[in-house]
Design a protein around this motif. Structure first.
Motif, PDB file in Angstrom:
ATOM      1  N   ASN A  75      -0.243   4.256   2.441  1.00 32.83           N
ATOM      2  CA  ASN A  75       0.016   4.085   3.875  1.00 32.83           C
ATOM      3  C   ASN A  75       1.385   3.477   4.177  1.00 32.83           C
ATOM      4  O   ASN A  75       1.748   3.331   5.344  1.00 32.83           O
ATOM      5  N   GLN A  87      -2.655  -2.257   9.466  1.00 37.15           N
ATOM      6  CA  GLN A  87      -2.522  -1.027  10.247  1.00 37.15           C
ATOM      7  C   GLN A  87      -2.172  -1.351  11.700  1.00 37.15           C
ATOM      8  O   GLN A  87      -1.315  -0.692  12.300  1.00 37.15           O
ATOM      9  N   ARG A 145       2.778   0.331   3.713  1.00 36.23           N
ATOM     10  CA  ARG A 145       2.821  -0.938   4.435  1.00 36.23           C
ATOM     11  C   ARG A 145       2.293  -2.061   3.537  1.00 36.23           C
ATOM     12  O   ARG A 145       1.507  -1.842   2.621  1.00 36.23           O
ATOM     13  N   ASP A 161       0.866  -1.173   0.000  1.00 36.54           N
ATOM     14  CA  ASP A 161       0.000   0.000   0.000  1.00 36.54           C
ATOM     15  C   ASP A 161       0.907   1.229   0.000  1.00 36.54           C
ATOM     16  O   ASP A 161       1.484   1.584   1.028  1.00 36.54           O
TER      17      ASP A 161
END
Length: 119
Positions: free
Chosen positions: A19, A62, A21, A16
């Motif tokens: 973000n 996350q 990660r 990603d």
């Protein structure tokens, strides 16, 4: 053998870039863990059931990355090395898979317990 450029996506994980990660894929979860997320997640009352599996995988990512960054002296360096160092990519996959298995058994505890273990 073709040289890979890191970060990269395959059938197990995607990167990603917004973000910064890695995130497991539903196909990778099925291939490696034998779990079909669309069959086991409770979509009752969800506004968009077709995206629930991907949202769960994003939240797992996350959660894991927030734990990794929490006590880091240099989050930018850690973000970089997790993205581009090939041996760490496999560790990230294992961490994400372990957290997913925990979430599928216990849900996201911090969302329901009144205790946020992430902070």
């Amino acid at each position: 053998m073709e040289e890979k450029t890191y970060p990269f996506k395959d059938g197990l994980m995607i990167y990603d870039y917004i973000n910064h990660r890695y995130v497991l894929t539903k196909q990778g979860v099925e291939a490696q863990l034998g779990i079909v997320l669309d069959d086991i997640l409770n979509t009752e009352g969800d506004n968009n059931p077709s995206t629930l599996g991907n949202r769960v995988l994003a939240k797992v990512s996350q959660t894991v990355y927030s734990w990794l960054y929490k006590d880091s002296q240099n989050s930018s360096w850690l973000e970089f090395i997790l993205a581009v160092y090939p041996p760490l990519r496999e560790w990230v996959r294992e961490m994400l898979q372990s957290q997913l298995l925990y979430v599928l058994t216990n849900d996201f505890v911090a969302d329901y317990s009144g205790v946020n273990v992430e902070h």
